[in-house]
Write an enzyme that holds these catalytic residues in place. Structure first.
Site, short mmCIF file in Angstrom:
data_model
loop_
_atom_site.label_atom_id
_atom_site.label_comp_id
_atom_site.label_asym_id
_atom_site.label_seq_id
_atom_site.Cartn_x
_atom_site.Cartn_y
_atom_site.Cartn_z
N MET A 1 -1.36 -20.03 9.88
CA MET A 1 -2.07 -21.31 10.34
C MET A 1 -3.56 -21.09 10.56
O MET A 1 -4.27 -20.06 11.00
CB MET A 1 -1.50 -21.26 12.01
CG MET A 1 -0.10 -21.71 11.89
SD MET A 1 0.44 -22.20 13.37
CE MET A 1 0.20 -20.83 14.74
N CYS B 1 -5.61 -24.16 11.03
CA CYS B 1 -6.13 -25.34 11.56
C CYS B 1 -5.24 -26.06 12.48
O CYS B 1 -4.08 -25.78 12.53
CB CYS B 1 -6.61 -26.31 10.55
SG CYS B 1 -5.37 -26.75 9.62
N CYS C 1 -2.02 -27.34 11.03
CA CYS C 1 -1.02 -26.21 10.83
C CYS C 1 0.12 -26.14 12.06
O CYS C 1 1.23 -25.99 11.48
CB CYS C 1 -1.64 -24.82 10.58
SG CYS C 1 -2.56 -24.67 9.23
N TYR D 1 3.97 -21.20 5.20
CA TYR D 1 3.72 -20.24 6.37
C TYR D 1 4.61 -19.31 6.31
O TYR D 1 5.65 -19.14 5.73
CB TYR D 1 3.37 -21.00 7.58
CG TYR D 1 2.38 -21.97 7.93
CD1 TYR D 1 1.13 -21.93 7.69
CD2 TYR D 1 2.87 -23.31 7.41
CE1 TYR D 1 0.30 -22.88 8.14
CE2 TYR D 1 2.15 -24.52 7.35
CZ TYR D 1 0.94 -24.54 7.60
OH TYR D 1 -0.09 -25.52 7.62
N CYS E 1 10.63 15.80 12.08
CA CYS E 1 9.49 15.83 11.45
C CYS E 1 8.61 17.13 11.94
O CYS E 1 8.14 17.56 11.17
CB CYS E 1 8.84 14.56 12.32
SG CYS E 1 7.18 14.34 11.66
N CYS F 1 7.56 16.42 8.36
CA CYS F 1 6.18 16.05 8.15
C CYS F 1 5.17 17.24 8.43
O CYS F 1 4.39 17.37 7.61
CB CYS F 1 5.73 15.03 8.91
SG CYS F 1 7.35 13.82 9.61
N CYS G 1 -24.51 -2.36 -6.60
CA CYS G 1 -23.89 -1.62 -5.65
C CYS G 1 -23.41 -2.60 -4.51
O CYS G 1 -23.67 -3.72 -4.41
CB CYS G 1 -25.33 -0.96 -5.11
SG CYS G 1 -25.10 -0.57 -3.48
N CYS G 2 -22.47 -1.87 -3.54
CA CYS G 2 -21.90 -2.36 -2.44
C CYS G 2 -21.05 -3.47 -2.78
O CYS G 2 -21.10 -4.34 -2.16
CB CYS G 2 -23.12 -2.81 -1.49
SG CYS G 2 -24.02 -1.42 -1.08
C1 FAD Z 1 10.52 17.50 3.95
C2 FAD Z 1 10.15 16.10 4.71
C3 FAD Z 1 8.81 15.68 5.00
C4 FAD Z 1 8.79 14.53 5.42
N1 FAD Z 1 7.35 13.97 5.56
C5 FAD Z 1 7.25 12.54 6.57
C6 FAD Z 1 6.13 12.28 6.79
O1 FAD Z 1 4.93 12.89 6.17
N2 FAD Z 1 5.59 11.21 7.19
C7 FAD Z 1 6.82 10.52 7.76
O2 FAD Z 1 6.57 9.32 8.32
N3 FAD Z 1 8.40 10.94 7.59
C8 FAD Z 1 8.44 12.05 6.89
N4 FAD Z 1 9.56 12.57 6.91
C9 FAD Z 1 10.74 11.91 7.53
C10 FAD Z 1 10.55 12.04 9.22
O3 FAD Z 1 10.72 13.40 9.34
C11 FAD Z 1 12.05 11.69 9.50
O4 FAD Z 1 12.35 10.15 9.30
C12 FAD Z 1 11.85 11.74 11.18
O5 FAD Z 1 11.66 12.97 11.71
C13 FAD Z 1 13.38 11.00 11.54
O6 FAD Z 1 13.45 11.22 13.13
P1 FAD Z 1 14.87 11.34 13.64
O7 FAD Z 1 14.51 11.17 15.33
O8 FAD Z 1 15.63 9.82 13.36
O9 FAD Z 1 15.84 12.27 13.23
P2 FAD Z 1 15.77 13.74 13.63
O10 FAD Z 1 14.18 14.18 13.82
O11 FAD Z 1 16.52 14.50 12.38
O12 FAD Z 1 16.26 14.15 14.99
C14 FAD Z 1 17.59 14.15 15.01
C15 FAD Z 1 17.84 15.16 16.01
O13 FAD Z 1 19.41 14.84 16.41
C16 FAD Z 1 19.98 16.10 16.84
N5 FAD Z 1 21.44 16.11 16.85
C17 FAD Z 1 22.13 15.82 15.46
N6 FAD Z 1 23.43 15.77 15.96
C18 FAD Z 1 23.63 15.86 17.39
C19 FAD Z 1 24.70 15.86 18.41
N7 FAD Z 1 25.88 15.58 17.99
N8 FAD Z 1 24.28 15.94 19.71
C20 FAD Z 1 22.95 16.10 20.14
N9 FAD Z 1 21.87 16.10 19.09
C21 FAD Z 1 22.31 16.07 17.98
C22 FAD Z 1 19.51 17.13 15.56
O14 FAD Z 1 19.65 18.61 16.06
C23 FAD Z 1 18.12 16.45 15.59
O15 FAD Z 1 17.26 17.52 16.32
C24 FAD Z 1 9.65 13.82 6.18
C25 FAD Z 1 11.18 14.48 6.01
C26 FAD Z 1 11.21 15.58 5.36
C27 FAD Z 1 12.62 16.25 5.29
#
Ligand code: FAD
Length: 554
Positions: free
Chosen positions: A14, A16, A19, A68, A129, A134, A551-552
């Site tokens: 939007m 104006c 819109c 939009y 993570c 991560c 430049c820029c």
């Molecule tokens: C190698 C790698 C690199 C990554 N790099 C990036 C990155 O750079 N940037 C990014 O944004 N994302 C990255 N990710 C993805 C990111 O790590 C995930 O998307 C994120 O951590 C998911 O979070 P979550 O809470 O959904 O799951 P998780 O962090 O997996 O948490 C789930 C939890 O539940 C617990 N659980 C399971 N079952 C039960 C149960 N029955 N009772 C109680 N607890 C339970 C588990 O033990 C675990 O701790 C990467 C992933 C990997 C594998």
């Protein structure tokens, strides 16, 4: 007011007062809409009262046809009722299952809203993570990047000599960072929220709003499932028997392997492949699809392939693995590329073929929670499952597996579950980063996706050799590709391959989300000698030869 709801929209485009009228008329044209209020075109908002249950897509389509964009920010019953459901045994208003990033975000939001929250974790606090995702991967990437750069002589007069990498020390350093951040960002954070009770144990659902944690029964008001995902391997003959590294094990090797085959060329596979290649391992990457980074723009996949091959990685695409065998400490993978039979041998094998939701054995189906084909929980736009007491967040949903999405999900679901906020999941604009060097950073639609969706597409592609920052750093690898809607001039997608591209993408994300046009971006100043200036140059490249600019980006 029964059967009616209030819906809040974010409106983009939007510019104006007229819109405002066009958007209001478009929304009113949707059957069931009772009133529309737009508090001025500058607000980028609309408040609507409508009959309950109108699909968000009907509004989006009507508004899109008027030129939009509209996305639902929140919807709630028009009687304004906001409180938890008062059900349960009274111990917890909310039980969050899984203590990773999604679970933490949900638990903290529940506490901030004033509710009593239980947070259950079966394994290590913090989840994927911080422990195995991560953090460990990004710190190893940075370590080998510095080592790799020190070995190059891009600047005349600067020479470096170095010995072999001290890998055990690098791994110890990584472990130290993981420990520190697990404490600072998870264990210590809990201390600030007395409303959250942390429960170490394994949770299983028992139907309705009931669950069990290591034999003890609970009946919280609401439940949020946040048990994440785990590495998944395809059913290749011999693979399970041979054993292999998954991403967790690969990020924790105490010795640099002499050679490594990586199965799977999406973000995790490519990042770990480059870590070991730079540390001195002979790396071969095998991908079943026709290109690496298969879900990114084709030009970006092709350019990254070239850069990785220049560093000595062998990249094989369209490879169908037929069998895996391990003998005398070495892996042999046999398979075909087109009709040709190929064999690859290495000391280690990493399988990085994706992650699948941790939903086995949780009692989900018995509790009326529907699962998709890959075991992921199916939710509606509010992240509610088919059981009205249960929501689900993060990697367990099997899509957009990024930690910032997990955290966004957690907050959204807690608000919806506890306060009936009616917030709607909207991830059309999120950034995706692959932390190779150069990095891939992308957001919005690729050129192919935009054409499929029927946009009248215009595209600008700029090689990084035109970006002054890249020239000064003597590293001109990569390109920027922008996709825009020719009829509205709005940016639809941005795709960058460049060193540290992840630092550039958020500018484009904001342009896409808030409907900023190419000409609006053209009229803004971008700081000189930054990579972000590349975005401005890419904008200019829609209709100018940037090689002829002074430049820029002038
Ligand atoms: C190698 C790698 C690199 C990554 N790099 C990036 C990155 O750079 N940037 C990014 O944004 N994302 C990255 N990710 C993805 C990111 O790590 C995930 O998307 C994120 O951590 C998911 O979070 P979550 O809470 O959904 O799951 P998780 O962090 O997996 O948490 C789930 C939890 O539940 C617990 N659980 C399971 N079952 C039960 C149960 N029955 N009772 C109680 N607890 C339970 C588990 O033990 C675990 O701790 C990467 C992933 C990997 C594998």
């Amino acid at each position: 007011m029964a059967g009616q709801e209030k819906i809040s929209f974010d409106i983009r485009g939007m510019t104006c007062p007229s819109c405002e009228v066009h958007v209001a008329n478009a929304i009113k044209s949707v059957e069931g809409v009772l009133s529309v209020e737009i508090p001025g075109w500058e607000s980028s908002e609309a408040e609507v009262v409508a009959e309950q249950g109108i699909d968000a897509k009907s509004f989006a389509e009507a508004v899109r046809q008027a030129g939009y964009e509209a996305s639902v920010r929140a919807r709630q019953p028009a009687d304004g009722k906001t409180s938890s459901n008062g059900k349960g045994d009274g111990r917890f208003d909310l039980m969050v299952i899984g203590g990773g990033s999604a679970g933490f975000a949900a638990a903290i939001k529940g506490a901030e809203l004033g509710f009593k929250v239980g947070l259950v974790e079966a394994g290590e606090i913090g989840g994927t993570c911080v422990n195995v995702g991560c953090i460990p991967s990004k710190t190893l990437i940075r370590s080998v990047e510095l080592y790799h750069q020190a070995g190059q002589e891009r600047f005349k007069g600067i020479s470096t000599s170095q010995g072999p990498i001290d890998w055990p020390q690098v791994i110890d350093h990584k472990d130290e960072l993981v420990r520190d951040l697990r404490k600072a960002k998870y264990s210590d954070v809990l201390k600030a929220y007395p409303e959250i009770t942390y429960i170490q144990g394994t949770a299983t659902l028992r139907g309705g709003n009931e669950l069990e944690i290591d034999g003890e029964a609970y009946a919280p008001g609401k439940i949020i499932m946040a048990t994440g995902a785990s590495p998944w391997a395809p059913p290749i003959p011999g693979l399970a028997e041979s054993g292999y590294l998954d991403s967790t094990a690969a990020l924790d090797l105490r010795e640099i392997p002499e050679s490594l085959t990586v199965l799977g060329a999406n973000a995790v596979g490519l990042e770990i492949a480059q870590i070991y290649a730079r540390a001195g391992t002979n790396v071969t990457v095998l991908e079943v699809l026709p290109r690496i980074a298969p879900f990114e723009d084709e030009e970006i996949s092709a350019a990254l392939t070239g850069y990785l091959e220049n560093e000595g990685l062998q990249i094989v695409t369209g490879f169908q693995t037929a069998s895996v065998e391990k003998a005398e400490g070495r892996y042999t993978l046999r398979g075909t590329q087109d009709e040709a039979e190929l064999t690859f041998e290495a000391a280690e094998l990493l399988v990085a073929t994706g992650r699948r939701a941790n939903t086995d054995g949780l009692g989900l189906e018995e509790a009326g929670v529907k699962l998709g084909k890959r075991g992921e929980i199916l939710v509606d736009e509010h992240l509610a499952t088919d059981n009205p007491e249960i929501y689900a967040v993060g990697d367990i949903l099997g899509r957009d597996m990024f930690v910032y999405v997990a955290a966004y999900d957690g907050i959204l679901a807690a608000e919806n579950a506890l306060s009936q906020a009616g917030r709607v999941y909207d991830a059309d604009y999120i950034a995706r980063i692959t932390f190779t060097d150069p990095q891939i950073a992308s957001a919005g639609l690729t050129e192919a996706q935009a054409r499929e969706r029927g946009y009248e597409v215009k595209v600008s592609t700029l090689e990084m050799k035109h970006v002054p920052r890249a020239l000064a750093a003597r590293d001109t690898r990569g390109l920027i590709k922008l996709v825009a809607d020719a009829s509205t001039d709005r940016l639809l997608g941005a795709h960058i391959l460049a060193p540290e591209a992840g630092e550039m993408i958020q500018t484009a994300v904001m342009a896409i989300k808030f409907g900023i046009t190419v000409s609006e971006m053209r009229s803004m100043m971008f700081p000189y000698l930054t990579n972000a200036e590349g975005l401005k140059l890419a904008v200019l490249a829609f209709d100018k030869d940037v090689a002829m600019l002074s430049c820029c980006a002038g």
